[in-house]
Design an enzyme around this catalytic site. Structure first.
Site, mmCIF file in Angstrom:
data_model
loop_
_atom_site.group_PDB
_atom_site.id
_atom_site.type_symbol
_atom_site.label_atom_id
_atom_site.label_comp_id
_atom_site.label_asym_id
_atom_site.label_seq_id
_atom_site.Cartn_x
_atom_site.Cartn_y
_atom_site.Cartn_z
ATOM 1 C CG ASN A 7 0.059 3.383 -0.774
ATOM 2 O OD1 ASN A 7 -0.916 3.734 -0.117
ATOM 3 N ND2 ASN A 7 1.289 3.493 -0.326
ATOM 4 C CG HIS A 10 -3.618 8.980 0.191
ATOM 5 N ND1 HIS A 10 -3.305 9.624 1.377
ATOM 6 C CD2 HIS A 10 -2.458 8.897 -0.501
ATOM 7 C CE1 HIS A 10 -2.020 9.935 1.379
ATOM 8 N NE2 HIS A 10 -1.483 9.506 0.253
ATOM 9 N NE ARG A 18 -17.705 14.387 6.864
ATOM 10 C CZ ARG A 18 -18.837 14.579 6.182
ATOM 11 N NH1 ARG A 18 -19.809 13.708 6.235
ATOM 12 N NH2 ARG A 18 -18.984 15.651 5.461
ATOM 13 C CG HIS A 43 3.683 3.988 5.263
ATOM 14 N ND1 HIS A 43 4.374 5.057 4.756
ATOM 15 C CD2 HIS A 43 4.343 3.628 6.395
ATOM 16 C CE1 HIS A 43 5.401 5.343 5.541
ATOM 17 N NE2 HIS A 43 5.394 4.496 6.561
ATOM 18 N NE ARG A 45 3.325 8.429 6.392
ATOM 19 C CZ ARG A 45 4.538 8.993 6.319
ATOM 20 N NH1 ARG A 45 5.186 9.330 7.406
ATOM 21 N NH2 ARG A 45 5.080 9.234 5.149
ATOM 22 N NE ARG A 49 1.155 11.263 8.426
ATOM 23 C CZ ARG A 49 2.198 11.858 7.850
ATOM 24 N NH1 ARG A 49 2.159 12.130 6.571
ATOM 25 N NH2 ARG A 49 3.263 12.180 8.540
ATOM 26 C CG HIS A 50 -2.366 6.989 5.853
ATOM 27 N ND1 HIS A 50 -1.584 5.911 6.148
ATOM 28 C CD2 HIS A 50 -1.578 7.875 5.204
ATOM 29 C CE1 HIS A 50 -0.368 6.130 5.697
ATOM 30 N NE2 HIS A 50 -0.311 7.318 5.129
ATOM 31 C CD GLU A 69 4.910 1.965 1.372
ATOM 32 O OE1 GLU A 69 4.796 3.037 1.982
ATOM 33 O OE2 GLU A 69 4.723 1.853 0.172
ATOM 34 C CB THR A 99 4.355 11.631 0.766
ATOM 35 O OG1 THR A 99 4.487 10.311 0.243
ATOM 36 C CG2 THR A 99 5.151 12.584 -0.117
ATOM 37 C CB THR A 100 8.038 7.952 1.916
ATOM 38 O OG1 THR A 100 6.910 7.380 2.560
ATOM 39 C CG2 THR A 100 9.304 7.355 2.473
ATOM 40 C CD GLU A 150 8.403 0.721 -3.854
ATOM 41 O OE1 GLU A 150 7.985 -0.316 -3.298
ATOM 42 O OE2 GLU A 150 7.738 1.753 -3.944
ATOM 43 C CG HIS A 191 7.222 8.582 -3.672
ATOM 44 N ND1 HIS A 191 7.002 9.903 -3.924
ATOM 45 C CD2 HIS A 191 6.859 8.393 -2.381
ATOM 46 C CE1 HIS A 191 6.555 10.491 -2.832
ATOM 47 N NE2 HIS A 191 6.445 9.589 -1.883
ATOM 48 N N GLY A 192 5.134 8.852 -6.583
ATOM 49 C CA GLY A 192 4.799 9.951 -7.492
ATOM 50 C C GLY A 192 4.408 9.511 -8.895
#
Ligand code: PXP
Length: 237
Positions: A7, A10, A18, A43, A45, A49-50, A69, A99-100, A150, A191-192
């Protein structure tokens, strides 16, 4: 063969800090591909946001194995159909979450999820459902017609990280994975995940894919920072 999906959300978080184009998403996607990872997850969203629409379009055009996603709604479904990622994973989405935080509520959103899965399956986009590990969620996923799910591994990851007893959660994940595979549903996990939890979950033979994001990006800065500092030392000396 176990598969690894990376993923890269990030990378976009860092880039957006920036507002320019470094680190470059396509450059990173190429490195991920060269590193022999099996797929790249992004993802899209609702609040962008990313990852943004342009990133998704660029990545899909370059023929990476993209796992998109997305929230289960018609607007997102149409974006997926337009861009044709190889895979889609439907996830719940709350605007204010970091996060999800949990899996889909399949019972509450049964109709819309079934409609999207049916449509995307017809378009030959393999669509999975991000669910909390429970037998009832597997039964509903089967009824919906999902070819894979998943399992949300956030809970076990947190327990492992905090040195708490994770056996109960592990048994739940094991039972679910076995039951899913018996029902012809491919089982993924995500996740995580860090090294420790992935080592534990890798022992479950029924899980065929691991999707990992935050830890890989964080760990990469740790491993890469000294190399970049050395590069700058060479420049300034
Ligand atoms: N799988 C799904 C469905 C997710 O929503 C996320 C988080 O975006 C991940 C995997 C990756 O989680 P993490 O970044 O904690 O590794």
């Amino acid at each position: 063969m176990k598969k690894l999906g990376i993923n890269i959300d990030h990378i976009a978080t860092l880039r957006n800090a920036r507002g320019e184009n470094h680190p470059n998403i396509i450059e990173i996607a190429n490195i991920v591909k060269k590193s022999k990872a099996d797929s790249i997850t992004v993802h899209l969203r609702e609040d962008r946001r990313h990852i943004n629409d342009q990133d998704l379009s660029d990545l899909c055009k370059k023929k990476f194995n993209i796992n998109m996603e997305m929230a289960a709604n018609l607007k997102m479904m149409n974006i997926a159909i337009k861009n044709r990622p190889k895979f889609v994973c439907l996830v719940p989405e709350k605007r204010n979450e970091i996060t999800t935080e949990g899996g889909l509520n399949l019972k509450k959103n049964y109709k819309i999820i079934k409609m999207i899965v049916t449509k995307l399956n017809k378009k030959k986009i393999r669509t999975s459902l991000f669910i909390d590990p429970s037998i009832s969620n597997i039964i509903l996923s089967k009824k919906i017609g999902a070819k894979c799910v998943e399992l949300h591994t956030g809970k076990i990851s947190r327990l492992v990280k905090n040195n708490k007893d994770f056996k109960k959660e592990l048994i739940k994940i094991k039972k679910c994975s076995k039951f899913g595979l018996i029902n012809n549903i491919e089982i993924h996990a995500g996740h995580g995940l860090d090294y420790k939890t992935t080592r534990i979950l890798c022992k479950i033979p029924h899980i065929s894919e691991y999707n990992i994001g935050h830890f890989i990006i964080g760990e990469s800065t740790k491993i890469g920072i000294s190399k970049v500092i050395q590069n700058f030392m060479k420049i300034i000396k």
